[in-house]
Structures are given as C-alpha cells and as structure tokens.
Design a protein around this motif. Structure first.
Motif, PDB file in Angstrom:
ATOM      1  N   ASP A 206       0.873  -1.178   0.000  1.00 35.83           N
ATOM      2  CA  ASP A 206       0.000   0.000   0.000  1.00 35.83           C
ATOM      3  C   ASP A 206       0.902   1.218   0.000  1.00 35.83           C
ATOM      4  O   ASP A 206       1.714   1.397   0.914  1.00 35.83           O
ATOM      5  N   GLY A 207       0.821   2.021  -1.059  1.00 36.75           N
ATOM      6  CA  GLY A 207       1.658   3.212  -1.141  1.00 36.75           C
ATOM      7  C   GLY A 207       3.141   2.902  -1.187  1.00 36.75           C
ATOM      8  O   GLY A 207       3.953   3.690  -0.686  1.00 36.75           O
ATOM      9  N   GLY A 208       3.488   1.787  -1.781  1.00 34.72           N
ATOM     10  CA  GLY A 208       4.901   1.427  -1.892  1.00 34.72           C
ATOM     11  C   GLY A 208       5.516   0.912  -0.614  1.00 34.72           C
ATOM     12  O   GLY A 208       6.746   0.812  -0.498  1.00 34.72           O
ATOM     13  N   ARG A 209       4.678   0.544   0.340  1.00 37.24           N
ATOM     14  CA  ARG A 209       5.154  -0.013   1.612  1.00 37.24           C
ATOM     15  C   ARG A 209       4.446  -1.331   1.888  1.00 37.24           C
ATOM     16  O   ARG A 209       3.346  -1.576   1.394  1.00 37.24           O
ATOM     17  N   VAL A 210       5.056  -2.168   2.715  1.00 31.92           N
ATOM     18  CA  VAL A 210       4.432  -3.425   3.122  1.00 31.92           C
ATOM     19  C   VAL A 210       3.374  -3.117   4.177  1.00 31.92           C
ATOM     20  O   VAL A 210       3.696  -2.702   5.299  1.00 31.92           O
ATOM     21  N   ALA A 211       2.106  -3.323   3.807  1.00 38.75           N
ATOM     22  CA  ALA A 211       1.012  -3.065   4.741  1.00 38.75           C
ATOM     23  C   ALA A 211       0.689  -4.289   5.573  1.00 38.75           C
ATOM     24  O   ALA A 211       0.343  -4.190   6.755  1.00 38.75           O
TER      25      ALA A 211
END
Length: 236
Positions: A206-211
């Motif tokens: 999500d948004g280039g991060r691990v959610a």
C-alpha cells in the motif's frame, strides 16, 4: 538464509518514488504473492528485483549476495527468471525458436525436449509463430522460456492478466507446481484470493510499503485484508 532478501528498498521513475522502504524475503521452495490496489508498487517491485527499475536504492540479495548493482544479464545468470505481463515472447519467432534464443543454457537441445514434454500444447505447435498462439499457449511459452536456464527464482508479473477465464485455474495449477521443479516464486497478481490460495505467504503493498505480511491462509482469513485489499470471498 533466505533465497531472496529485499531490505529498505526505495525507487521509482524520474524523481517520483513508487517504492518507499520495502523489506521482504522469499524462501527456497516458497511461493510468495504480492497483492495490493492499483498503483501500490507491485509491478515496480518486480522490476526492481530484476534490475529493470531506472532508480533504486537499498539492498536486493540473492543467497546473501547483494545484486542491486548487477545488470539484468547477470541476474539471469545467477538464477533469476522474469515473466512480464506483456512482451514475454517473440511474436515473430516460432515456438521452438523462442526457446533456442535463450542464452547460456547447458545441454540446450535436451532442455528444449524436456520442456516440450512438460508443455505438450507447445510440442504440437513447435513450428507455429508465437504471435499465432492463444493467450494460454503464449503464457505456456513464456513459462517455458523462463524455465530454459533452470532458474532458482521466477518473478511473475500478473501471470493471469491476459487469460480467458477457463485458463486461469490451469495457470495457477502450473505455478503451484514450480517449487517441485526447484523454482521459488515471487508473484504479482491482481487476482489476489486465487493467488494466495496456492501460495505459502502473502505480502500486501500500500503506497509502496508493506502493509501486511504473513502466511497466505492468515491473510485470506483476515477481515481487514478482505475489506481493504482482497475483496470478499464468494458467498461471504
């Protein structure tokens, strides 16, 4: 030691970061599905691991060796294969020619025979131009090309995107069999529930991060994952 270790990975196109600090591993013999909404960075992550992202920082290690600065050709030689969503075969070449052009294959003729035996639909159409194949046949050829060099890790970017509905389950079954061939899988897939159903672990971006990250069965049962990223299962 993980087969693939991604640490603090950032990068993107131009001055815009798409990946914003990703930490992720793929273990030997594992299928890991990367899911998330459109624009979350899934395909960008696949390209970064393969060395196709123009600007990237952090660490990408294969068997503990940092390969972030290695060119695509070297990553291929080290045992990483990549099947992009589009442009994954040479349309003007025949099936057999698509396999013959793969470089650096030990006992190439015998390897082609092995793969044609594993993909009988390709064996029947070995002289046909790849551009004349059905979507399912073309995907089989893309898989066979990726397997030619006996990779240890295969990166799949939306492998079911161009398939007719009747071929999707067949494709997932084929992917599920890759670890038995000694191939670990990092799969980016929009059909997240079906992909997670054949995976060992899942990662949601999500948004280039691990959610979210964890066993595939745990993510499939997670209410938050279902509400935000996976959609409800049929009948839920």
């Amino acid at each position: 030691m993980s087969l693939l270790a991604i640490e603090h990975l950032t990068g993107g196109y131009g001055e815009t970061d798409i990946l914003n600090g990703i930490d992720l591993t793929v273990e030997a013999g594992e299928i890991l599905t990367v899911a998330g909404t459109n624009g979350a960075g899934k395909s960008t992550l696949a390209r970064a691991v393969m060395g196709l992202l123009p600007r990237v920082a952090g660490r990408v290690a294969l068997d503990g060796r940092d390969i972030l600065a290695e060119p695509v050709e070297r990553r291929l030689a080290l045992g990483i294969a990549y099947v992009p969503q589009v442009g994954n075969v040479f349309a003007s070449l025949s099936v057999i020619e698509n396999l013959q052009v793969v470089q650096g294959v030990r006992d190439a003729r015998a390897r082609i025979d092995e793969l044609l035996a594993a993909f009988p639909a390709l064996a029947e159409r070995r002289r046909a131009r790849a551009g004349s194949l059905s979507g399912g046949e073309r995907q089989q050829l893309a898989f066979a090309r990726a397997l030619m060099a006996r990779p240890r890790l295969m990166i799949l970017d939306e492998p079911t995107a161009a398939l007719a509905p009747a071929r999707i389950a067949e494709s997932f079954a084929r992917i599920r069999g890759l670890p038995a061939l000694g191939v670990s899988v990092l799969m980016v897939e929009q059909r997240a529930r079906q992909a997670l159903a054949i995976s060992d672990r899942g990662c949601i971006l999500d948004g280039g991060r691990v959610a979210m990250l964890g066993p595939a069965t745990t993510l499939l049962a997670d209410e938050r994952a279902a509400a935000l990223y996976l959609g409800r299962a049929a009948g839920a």
